[in-house]
Every structure is written in C-alpha cells, then in structure tokens.
Design an enzyme around this catalytic site. Sequence first.
Site, short mmCIF file in Angstrom:
data_model
loop_
_atom_site.label_atom_id
_atom_site.label_comp_id
_atom_site.label_asym_id
_atom_site.label_seq_id
_atom_site.Cartn_x
_atom_site.Cartn_y
_atom_site.Cartn_z
N GLU A 119 0.83 -1.20 0.00
CA GLU A 119 0.00 0.00 0.00
C GLU A 119 0.87 1.25 0.00
OE1 GLU A 119 -2.76 -3.07 1.68
OE2 GLU A 119 -0.99 -2.24 2.66
N THR A 120 0.25 2.35 -0.43
CA THR A 120 0.84 3.68 -0.38
C THR A 120 -0.24 4.62 0.18
OG1 THR A 120 2.30 3.28 -2.27
CG2 THR A 120 1.77 5.58 -1.78
#
Length: 295
Positions: A47-48
């Site tokens: 994820e970011t």
Amino acid sequence: MPTYPYETVDVFTDRRFGGNQLAVFTDARGMSDAEMQALAAEMNYSETTFVLPPSDPANTARVRIFHRTAEMPFAGHPNVGTACVLAAHGRDRDGLLLFEEMAGLVEVKVTRDAAGLVTGATIAAPQPLSLGLTLPVDAIAACVGLAPEDIVVSRHQPQQASVGVKFVLVEIKSEALARAAPDINAYRRLAQANPVLEGRLSLFLYAWDANNARARMFAPLAGTWEDPATGSASATLAALTLSLGSEEAVAFEITQGVEMGRPSLLHVAARRGDGEIRATVGGGCVPVLRGEATL
C-alpha cells in the site's frame, strides 16, 4: 509541474529491510485520484498512503490508502507507518493521531524511545468485528496449493470477517504454512462462484504456535502475491479469536513475512464491550527513504 514529497518506512519491524514497506505522501493536496492510483502502482508496495487535510479540524488528517490496483477503506500497516511519519514531523498531540478514512475514524497512539524518537504505533480498528460468508474448504485449499486436510476446521470454517476491511481467515496446520502458495486460477474460480465477494479475495492463513500465531496473506487478484505484514487481518484474527471463546479480552503476537525474507512482528488485542468486539494492532516502524514525485 507540482512536486510531492514522500517518505518510505518499514512497518512491524525494528530494523530496516524487514516488515512491510510503505510509501507516505505527506501532502497530497492537488493530486487527483488517478495520480494517487498511478503512484501506488509505481511504488509497487502493498500500500501507499496520501495525506490530506481533515474535514474536522479536531482530527489529524484525512488518509487515503491505495494498493496496486484500488483504494482501500482501511488497512493496518499504512496507518502505523503514516502515524509514525507524521509524528516524526510533530503532528501528533501527546502521542495521539486521528485519521479520517473510508471505513471510519482511526485512532493511533505512537511510541517513542528515551530520546524522543518515534519507534512504532498501535491503531484501533475503526469498526467492530463483523462476519460474512464461510467458504468451502476444498476451494480454499486449492487457492493456496494445499490439501483439504491441511485446513483446520475444529474452531471455525474459512471465515470472511472484518474490522474495517474484509479478509477470509483460514486456520491451517502448522507444518502446512510454509508449503502454501497461491494459485491465481483457483482464486478466480472461487471469486466468480461467489459474487458477494465483489472480486476481493484476500486469504489470511494462520497457525497457532503455543499462545501466539504465525501467518501468511495472499491477495493475487489485487496484485499482492504475498504480504509481509497484514495489520488489518491480524486485528481481525484477534477479534475472531475472542468471539470463539468466553473471555473478556485476548492479546497475542503474530509473526508474518518469514517466508518472504521480511520478518514482521505484530501485537494484537481484542476486547468485548457494549455488545461488540473491538481490536487493536501495533508494532515497530523504521524510516528508510525520502524522495519526491513530480507530476
């Protein structure tokens, strides 16, 4: 062209190059949804996160979480990592941060060492435990390259559950954990046979080791072949475990990422209250890189 700074951290570890990687864009104002998704795919981490001003000034920030192919309503290591990055910039209030997310408000408490450096955080999942469908043992076993007899059903069937984002929790025999490997065609068949999954099929496999657990998580339909540390699923496991007994609270540790060479340690807990089961997950966090993206 606007420039957006970012920082990367390794989460649920106390050393670099372990745990789960996260990129945090600390000021995403002016960035479009498409740009956020493109940057998350480019980073190629589980994820970011993208930090925006909160709608309520009493809260710390609005945090948007993207994996490689879509936005997430909530996730564990992105909240721990984002909180540690923002707290290192002095944005916590006496160690507390409040994040507005699609799944609800996420409370995060950071920890610091004697020198005042941020070392980790614990998050409270935004929703109480909810249970969804159960899935057939043979189909689940096919998805992860195991035999049906490797799946343990004495406590529960393969169970969809959530404390903010849905996972299918699957207890397996301890010796089978290292042998598990995702079969994307089996994933596709199972997802197509169960439209209620809406194309999301994240399998969190776990095995008990005395009073603690070891785990692996596969979500190939979302582009994550394997995740080194899945905080939201771990919190869900704590909540589900409590629901299966009569205790008022449980707490234990989960080890994940060993097979990937990125060992992770997650501290989870769950507690009953007001007819609900609520869960927390926490762990360490270390800074790794800083950079900027020009769009």
